[in-house]
Design a protein around this motif. Structure first.
Motif, PDB file in Angstrom:
ATOM      1  N   GLY A 163       0.810  -1.212   0.000  1.00 27.10           N
ATOM      2  CA  GLY A 163       0.000   0.000   0.000  1.00 27.10           C
ATOM      3  C   GLY A 163       0.843   1.261   0.000  1.00 27.10           C
ATOM      4  O   GLY A 163       0.538   2.236  -0.702  1.00 27.10           O
ATOM      5  N   LEU A 164       1.916   1.259   0.764  1.00 24.95           N
ATOM      6  CA  LEU A 164       2.817   2.410   0.782  1.00 24.95           C
ATOM      7  C   LEU A 164       3.461   2.624  -0.584  1.00 24.95           C
ATOM      8  O   LEU A 164       3.611   3.765  -1.032  1.00 24.95           O
ATOM      9  CB  LEU A 164       3.900   2.224   1.855  1.00 24.95           C
ATOM     10  N   GLN A 165       3.822   1.519  -1.243  1.00 23.01           N
ATOM     11  CA  GLN A 165       4.433   1.648  -2.573  1.00 23.01           C
ATOM     12  C   GLN A 165       3.480   2.321  -3.553  1.00 23.01           C
ATOM     13  O   GLN A 165       3.893   3.188  -4.331  1.00 23.01           O
ATOM     14  CB  GLN A 165       4.855   0.268  -3.106  1.00 23.01           C
ATOM     15  N   ILE A 166       2.211   1.950  -3.525  1.00 19.79           N
ATOM     16  CA  ILE A 166       1.241   2.560  -4.438  1.00 19.79           C
ATOM     17  C   ILE A 166       1.103   4.051  -4.142  1.00 19.79           C
ATOM     18  O   ILE A 166       1.137   4.883  -5.057  1.00 19.79           O
ATOM     19  CB  ILE A 166      -0.120   1.840  -4.339  1.00 19.79           C
ATOM     20  N   GLN A 167       0.975   4.410  -2.863  1.00 19.92           N
ATOM     21  CA  GLN A 167       0.855   5.824  -2.508  1.00 19.92           C
ATOM     22  C   GLN A 167       2.097   6.602  -2.927  1.00 19.92           C
ATOM     23  O   GLN A 167       1.999   7.722  -3.433  1.00 19.92           O
ATOM     24  CB  GLN A 167       0.627   5.969  -1.005  1.00 19.92           C
ATOM     25  N   SER A 174       5.692  13.533   0.624  1.00 25.60           N
ATOM     26  CA  SER A 174       6.057  13.492   2.037  1.00 25.60           C
ATOM     27  C   SER A 174       6.162  12.060   2.571  1.00 25.60           C
ATOM     28  O   SER A 174       6.504  11.861   3.732  1.00 25.60           O
ATOM     29  CB  SER A 174       5.016  14.265   2.862  1.00 25.60           C
ATOM     30  N   LEU A 175       5.881  11.087   1.738  1.00 27.93           N
ATOM     31  CA  LEU A 175       5.840   9.703   2.195  1.00 27.93           C
ATOM     32  C   LEU A 175       7.236   9.090   2.253  1.00 27.93           C
ATOM     33  O   LEU A 175       7.913   8.940   1.237  1.00 27.93           O
ATOM     34  CB  LEU A 175       4.947   8.865   1.270  1.00 27.93           C
ATOM     35  N   ASP A 176       7.645   8.739   3.443  1.00 30.56           N
ATOM     36  CA  ASP A 176       8.900   8.026   3.665  1.00 30.56           C
ATOM     37  C   ASP A 176       8.517   6.584   3.996  1.00 30.56           C
ATOM     38  O   ASP A 176       8.169   6.265   5.141  1.00 30.56           O
ATOM     39  CB  ASP A 176       9.680   8.669   4.800  1.00 30.56           C
ATOM     40  N   MET A 177       8.546   5.731   2.980  1.00 30.87           N
ATOM     41  CA  MET A 177       8.106   4.350   3.168  1.00 30.87           C
ATOM     42  C   MET A 177       8.924   3.628   4.228  1.00 30.87           C
ATOM     43  O   MET A 177       8.376   2.885   5.044  1.00 30.87           O
ATOM     44  CB  MET A 177       8.188   3.577   1.843  1.00 30.87           C
ATOM     45  N   ALA A 178      10.219   3.847   4.229  1.00 29.29           N
ATOM     46  CA  ALA A 178      11.086   3.163   5.191  1.00 29.29           C
ATOM     47  C   ALA A 178      10.737   3.582   6.620  1.00 29.29           C
ATOM     48  O   ALA A 178      10.643   2.733   7.512  1.00 29.29           O
ATOM     49  CB  ALA A 178      12.552   3.455   4.878  1.00 29.29           C
ATOM     50  N   ALA A 179      10.517   4.868   6.842  1.00 28.76           N
ATOM     51  CA  ALA A 179      10.182   5.344   8.184  1.00 28.76           C
ATOM     52  C   ALA A 179       8.826   4.808   8.626  1.00 28.76           C
ATOM     53  O   ALA A 179       8.643   4.461   9.802  1.00 28.76           O
ATOM     54  CB  ALA A 179      10.189   6.872   8.214  1.00 28.76           C
ATOM     55  N   ALA A 180       7.870   4.724   7.702  1.00 27.96           N
ATOM     56  CA  ALA A 180       6.538   4.214   8.047  1.00 27.96           C
ATOM     57  C   ALA A 180       6.612   2.745   8.460  1.00 27.96           C
ATOM     58  O   ALA A 180       5.985   2.337   9.447  1.00 27.96           O
ATOM     59  CB  ALA A 180       5.583   4.401   6.874  1.00 27.96           C
ATOM     60  N   VAL A 181       7.374   1.941   7.726  1.00 20.90           N
ATOM     61  CA  VAL A 181       7.503   0.522   8.070  1.00 20.90           C
ATOM     62  C   VAL A 181       8.294   0.370   9.366  1.00 20.90           C
ATOM     63  O   VAL A 181       7.948  -0.462  10.221  1.00 20.90           O
ATOM     64  CB  VAL A 181       8.130  -0.279   6.912  1.00 20.90           C
ATOM     65  N   GLU A 182       9.312   1.183   9.539  1.00 21.78           N
ATOM     66  CA  GLU A 182      10.077   1.111  10.789  1.00 21.78           C
ATOM     67  C   GLU A 182       9.184   1.431  11.994  1.00 21.78           C
ATOM     68  O   GLU A 182       9.222   0.722  13.010  1.00 21.78           O
ATOM     69  CB  GLU A 182      11.265   2.063  10.764  1.00 21.78           C
ATOM     70  N   ALA A 183       8.370   2.469  11.894  1.00 22.12           N
ATOM     71  CA  ALA A 183       7.467   2.817  12.999  1.00 22.12           C
ATOM     72  C   ALA A 183       6.495   1.675  13.282  1.00 22.12           C
ATOM     73  O   ALA A 183       6.229   1.345  14.450  1.00 22.12           O
ATOM     74  CB  ALA A 183       6.711   4.105  12.662  1.00 22.12           C
TER      75      ALA A 183
END
Length: 194
Positions: A163-167, A174-183
């Motif tokens: 889902g993050l990849q699509i967004q 502003s989307l930091d996929m790595a930070a979102a998965v880390e959180a």
């Protein structure tokens, strides 16, 4: 010398096919277009990859090999293996073409007659299983918060990453996929004891 040149040409074909499949999808890309991008003839391309399907599967396998090496480097398991995903996601943020290719092809491959259908069915099954194992190992080591079910957590993590990849591909700057998965992972993992 010929062997090295052949390997270099094969790599160039994989790179160009990755880019074109990402831009136009598998069905929207011809072998002639890929050959033209590589500066070789159509028969020259067929020498390396006899069918479009064989080229597609080689592109997908190459991506998985590179990513798997990053995740399993140092023979990590449990929480360490889960956290290693953050490195792969950070890398993906520097290679939009690969992420786009994966996203386009995984959607196209939901059709049972798509040449990569079985590949993606197997890939998702394998990844969910591997993540479930990592969550189970983290639980056994006391590194997982109480109440986290490894099977559900594995599926949720895959859904979050996709889902993050699509967004991200749709242009959320502003989307930091790595930070979102880390959180997400840090919220599931037990705090180390001091």
């Amino acid at each position: 010398m010929g062997y090295a040149k052949g390997r270099a040409k094969r790599r160039d074909i994989l790179d160009q096919a990755t880019a074109l499949f990402g831009e136009a999808g598998y069905r929207g890309t011809s072998l002639r277009e890929i050959a033209a991008r590589c500066g070789i003839s159509h028969p020259g391309l067929l020498h390396h990859f006899p069918t479009k399907e064989s080229l597609l599967l080689a592109v997908l396998a190459h991506r998985d090999e590179v990513d798997q090496e990053r995740i399993t480097a140092g023979h990590t398991s449990g929480a360490a293996a889960l956290l290693r995903l953050i490195d792969v996601i950070a890398l993906n943020m520097t290679r939009r073409g690969i992420v786009e290719l994966f996203t386009v092809l995984s959607a196209e491959a939901t059709a049972a007659d798509h040449p990569a259908h079985d590949y993606f069915v197997d890939r998702y099954s394998r990844i969910v299983h591997e993540l479930e194992e990592a969550y189970t190992e983290a639980h056994a080591a006391g590194d997982l918060r109480p109440g986290i079910d490894p099977a559900r957590a594995a599926r949720d993590l895959v859904a979050l990453m996709d889902g993050l990849q699509i967004q991200w591909l749709l242009g959320d700057p502003s989307l930091d996929m790595a930070a979102a998965v880390e959180a997400h992972l840090r919220a599931q993992l037990a705090e180390p004891e001091s």
